[in-house]
Design a protein around this motif. Structure first.
Motif, PDB file in Angstrom:
ATOM      1  N   THR A 119       6.031 -11.439   8.708  1.00 56.85           N
ATOM      2  CA  THR A 119       5.930  -9.986   8.774  1.00 56.85           C
ATOM      3  C   THR A 119       4.612  -9.600   8.126  1.00 56.85           C
ATOM      4  OG1 THR A 119       6.940  -9.609   6.596  1.00 56.85           O
ATOM      5  CG2 THR A 119       8.428  -9.787   8.504  1.00 56.85           C
ATOM      6  N   ARG A 120       4.197  -8.355   8.332  1.00 54.39           N
ATOM      7  CA  ARG A 120       2.953  -7.930   7.693  1.00 54.39           C
ATOM      8  C   ARG A 120       3.094  -7.874   6.169  1.00 54.39           C
ATOM      9  NH1 ARG A 120       0.875  -2.961  11.246  1.00 54.39           N
ATOM     10  NH2 ARG A 120       2.926  -3.188  12.215  1.00 54.39           N
ATOM     11  N   ALA A 121       4.280  -7.564   5.683  1.00 52.49           N
ATOM     12  CA  ALA A 121       4.503  -7.570   4.239  1.00 52.49           C
ATOM     13  C   ALA A 121       4.344  -8.983   3.684  1.00 52.49           C
ATOM     14  CB  ALA A 121       5.889  -7.027   3.921  1.00 52.49           C
ATOM     15  N   SER A 130      -5.318   7.046   4.617  1.00 50.22           N
ATOM     16  CA  SER A 130      -6.260   7.625   5.576  1.00 50.22           C
ATOM     17  C   SER A 130      -6.038   7.035   6.968  1.00 50.22           C
ATOM     18  CB  SER A 130      -7.702   7.347   5.139  1.00 50.22           C
ATOM     19  OG  SER A 130      -8.013   5.970   5.296  1.00 50.22           O
ATOM     20  N   ASP A 131      -6.429   7.781   7.993  1.00 54.70           N
ATOM     21  CA  ASP A 131      -6.293   7.291   9.365  1.00 54.70           C
ATOM     22  C   ASP A 131      -7.087   6.010   9.571  1.00 54.70           C
ATOM     23  OD1 ASP A 131      -4.723   9.467   9.854  1.00 54.70           O
ATOM     24  OD2 ASP A 131      -6.122  10.479  11.209  1.00 54.70           O
ATOM     25  N   GLU A 132      -8.254   5.919   8.939  1.00 53.52           N
ATOM     26  CA  GLU A 132      -9.098   4.737   9.094  1.00 53.52           C
ATOM     27  C   GLU A 132      -8.398   3.482   8.568  1.00 53.52           C
ATOM     28  OE1 GLU A 132     -13.714   3.349   8.138  1.00 53.52           O
ATOM     29  OE2 GLU A 132     -12.746   4.870   6.896  1.00 53.52           O
ATOM     30  N   ILE A 133      -7.780   3.603   7.406  1.00 52.47           N
ATOM     31  CA  ILE A 133      -7.083   2.462   6.822  1.00 52.47           C
ATOM     32  C   ILE A 133      -5.858   2.103   7.647  1.00 52.47           C
ATOM     33  CG2 ILE A 133      -5.668   1.729   4.857  1.00 52.47           C
ATOM     34  CD1 ILE A 133      -7.697   3.042   3.023  1.00 52.47           C
ATOM     35  N   LEU A 134      -5.067   3.095   8.017  1.00 47.60           N
ATOM     36  CA  LEU A 134      -3.847   2.825   8.779  1.00 47.60           C
ATOM     37  C   LEU A 134      -4.164   2.196  10.138  1.00 47.60           C
ATOM     38  CD1 LEU A 134      -1.695   6.001   8.027  1.00 47.60           C
ATOM     39  CD2 LEU A 134      -1.646   3.778   6.887  1.00 47.60           C
ATOM     40  N   VAL A 138       1.705   0.165   2.319  1.00 47.45           N
ATOM     41  CA  VAL A 138       0.863   0.436   3.492  1.00 47.45           C
ATOM     42  C   VAL A 138       0.653  -0.824   4.324  1.00 47.45           C
ATOM     43  CG1 VAL A 138      -1.484   1.052   4.221  1.00 47.45           C
ATOM     44  CG2 VAL A 138      -0.274   2.464   2.545  1.00 47.45           C
ATOM     45  N   LEU A 139       0.476  -1.972   3.658  1.00 45.62           N
ATOM     46  CA  LEU A 139       0.220  -3.217   4.389  1.00 45.62           C
ATOM     47  C   LEU A 139       1.457  -3.761   5.092  1.00 45.62           C
ATOM     48  CD1 LEU A 139      -2.227  -4.931   1.876  1.00 45.62           C
ATOM     49  CD2 LEU A 139      -2.765  -4.178   4.193  1.00 45.62           C
ATOM     50  N   SER A 140       2.601  -3.155   4.848  1.00 42.31           N
ATOM     51  CA  SER A 140       3.810  -3.564   5.576  1.00 42.31           C
ATOM     52  C   SER A 140       3.820  -3.028   6.999  1.00 42.31           C
ATOM     53  CB  SER A 140       5.068  -3.069   4.850  1.00 42.31           C
ATOM     54  OG  SER A 140       5.196  -1.653   4.976  1.00 42.31           O
ATOM     55  N   GLY A 141       2.963  -2.038   7.271  1.00 39.79           N
ATOM     56  CA  GLY A 141       2.896  -1.457   8.602  1.00 39.79           C
ATOM     57  C   GLY A 141       3.866  -0.310   8.832  1.00 39.79           C
ATOM     58  N   LYS A 142       4.549   0.128   7.783  1.00 40.60           N
ATOM     59  CA  LYS A 142       5.556   1.182   7.981  1.00 40.60           C
ATOM     60  C   LYS A 142       4.947   2.557   8.220  1.00 40.60           C
ATOM     61  CE  LYS A 142       7.541   0.730   3.936  1.00 40.60           C
ATOM     62  NZ  LYS A 142       8.456   0.961   2.786  1.00 40.60           N
ATOM     63  N   TYR A 143       3.668   2.727   7.843  1.00 45.77           N
ATOM     64  CA  TYR A 143       3.011   4.017   8.041  1.00 45.77           C
ATOM     65  C   TYR A 143       2.032   3.925   9.209  1.00 45.77           C
ATOM     66  CZ  TYR A 143       4.790   4.498   3.289  1.00 45.77           C
ATOM     67  OH  TYR A 143       5.600   4.509   2.178  1.00 45.77           O
ATOM     68  N   LYS A 144       2.095   4.905  10.098  1.00 42.48           N
ATOM     69  CA  LYS A 144       1.270   4.866  11.305  1.00 42.48           C
ATOM     70  C   LYS A 144       0.556   6.197  11.512  1.00 42.48           C
ATOM     71  CE  LYS A 144       4.491   1.593  13.438  1.00 42.48           C
ATOM     72  NZ  LYS A 144       3.656   0.418  13.119  1.00 42.48           N
ATOM     73  N   VAL A 145      -0.633   6.119  12.070  1.00 41.92           N
ATOM     74  CA  VAL A 145      -1.424   7.315  12.334  1.00 41.92           C
ATOM     75  C   VAL A 145      -0.638   8.261  13.247  1.00 41.92           C
ATOM     76  CG1 VAL A 145      -3.540   8.210  13.387  1.00 41.92           C
ATOM     77  CG2 VAL A 145      -3.606   6.091  12.051  1.00 41.92           C
ATOM     78  N   GLY A 146      -0.574   9.522  12.844  1.00 40.98           N
ATOM     79  CA  GLY A 146       0.080  10.522  13.675  1.00 40.98           C
ATOM     80  C   GLY A 146       1.582  10.588  13.552  1.00 40.98           C
ATOM     81  N   HIS A 147       2.164   9.705  12.745  1.00 41.55           N
ATOM     82  CA  HIS A 147       3.622   9.683  12.576  1.00 41.55           C
ATOM     83  C   HIS A 147       3.998  10.276  11.220  1.00 41.55           C
ATOM     84  CE1 HIS A 147       4.842   6.711  15.866  1.00 41.55           C
ATOM     85  NE2 HIS A 147       3.535   6.888  15.997  1.00 41.55           N
TER      86      HIS A 147
END
Length: 340
Positions: free
Chosen positions: A265-267, A245-249, A213-222
């Motif tokens: 990178t975020r990772a 959760s949307d809040e975390i993302l 999740v902290l890599s940024g690969k998951y996004k709200v609404g995607h």
């Protein structure tokens, strides 16, 4: 570059980035890709490898053993674990009884193709076995030369104190704890880390990227990427759920400019963040592709300035999970279900 640090109050040095094969070798990743990832880890300077007998019911140990077979054994540190049901999953095939520990260490050594492991870890605390029995069995494993040191994983501060006291009485060292720890999940900070510091025990942390999740690969609404852990039906989707959760993302998305300003990178930012804690010796990374190893290793010698650490805390303040009771609440309160 990878750094080599003393683990706990011992003379054993390990790489501060450890390659682990949970949910990958023998399961999500083809053997050829797994072997390529281990090769990338070795070429990056990683010398420490973490696995467990339960990963893919032994297959992960077998693949790792094959991948390391040509390497000089004295140049490696191999870590494995015991607790969860393995083998035929019969009535004695789980827990930390003397019987299960003794049979499991022999099976792990056979699969890994080695005479000893550097650190043998209790994968969870066994509430159904007297701690005296467990620690005596570990002492005998060490005396037999089948393990050099003992570690634990996801133990509470009180349980770590038990481990320290009994190991001292029995003449061996518990030198590490392996908990989940990352920017979002900090439950070890209030109690486990202070107790560990008191007794010279250090953390080898898993999931420094919060399952990706902290890599940024998951996004709200995607839609989640089809080849990602969140899409994996063999266990990955379940383990990552708490962070989706949307809040975390939304909060994680705000870390992107912080990482960019540091040239990371975020990772890489996530991995480097865990290593800023003085009680963390190493962070475990996994990979399904060699390129992931090569990229993530770049976090090994990053120093994040104090003001940036404070900025990260501010961004994530509303989504940080830091209740120390979760170590106990998330642990098994009886032996895992096995066949009668």
């Amino acid at each position: 570059m990878v750094e080599y640090v003393f683990l706990g109050r011992s003379g054993l040095r390990v790489s501060n980035i450890i390659y682990g094969n949970w949910l990958t070798h023998g399961s999500q990743v083809e053997e050829s890709a797994a072997l390529a990832c281990v090769r990338a880890a070795l070429e990056s300077g990683i010398t420490t490898f973490d696995t467990a007998d339960v990963y893919a019911n032994g297959a992960a140990e077998t693949v790792l053993g094959k991948a390391l077979r040509a390497e000089p054994r004295e140049s490696l540190e191999i870590l494995t674990k015991v607790y969860w049901p393995t083998g035929l999953k019969k009535h004695n095939d789980a827990g930390l009884s003397r019987k299960h520990i003794m049979e499991s260490i022999n099976s792990s050594l056979r699969r890994l193709g080695t005479d000893y492991v550097d650190v043998y870890q209790a994968h969870r605390y066994d509430v159904d076995t007297p701690i005296e029995e467990t620690m005596q069995a570990f002492a005998d494993v060490v005396r037999a030369g089948k393990a050099l040191y003992i570690g634990v994983s996801e133990w509470t501060s009180e349980q770590i104190e038990y481990a320290h006291d009994f190991s001292r009485e029995l003449g061996f060292q518990v030198i590490s704890n392996q908990p989940q720890y990352n920017m979002l999940y900090r439950v070890i900070e209030p109690e486990v880390i202070p107790m560990s510091e008191k007794y010279g025990i250090q953390q080898i942390v898993w999931s420094p990227m919060a399952q990706g999740v902290l890599s940024g690969k998951y996004k709200v609404g995607h839609t989640v990427p089809s080849n990602s852990r969140a899409a994996d039906t063999k266990g990955g989707a379940r383990t990552i759920q708490r962070f989706m959760s949307d809040e975390i993302l939304t909060a994680v998305e705000k870390l992107e400019p912080v990482a960019r300003e540091l040239g990371l990178t975020r990772a890489q930012l996530a991995i480097a963040w865990t290593l800023q804690n003085d009680n963390v010796a190493s962070a475990i990374i996994g990979a399904s592709r060699p390129e992931q190893v090569l990229e993530n290793v770049k976090a090994a010698d990053v120093v994040i300035p104090a003001d940036v650490m404070a900025r990260i805390d501010g961004i994530l303040a509303d989504v940080i999970i830091d209740d120390p009771r979760l170590t106990w609440e998330n642990a098994p309160h009886e032996r895992p279900a096995i066949q009668d």
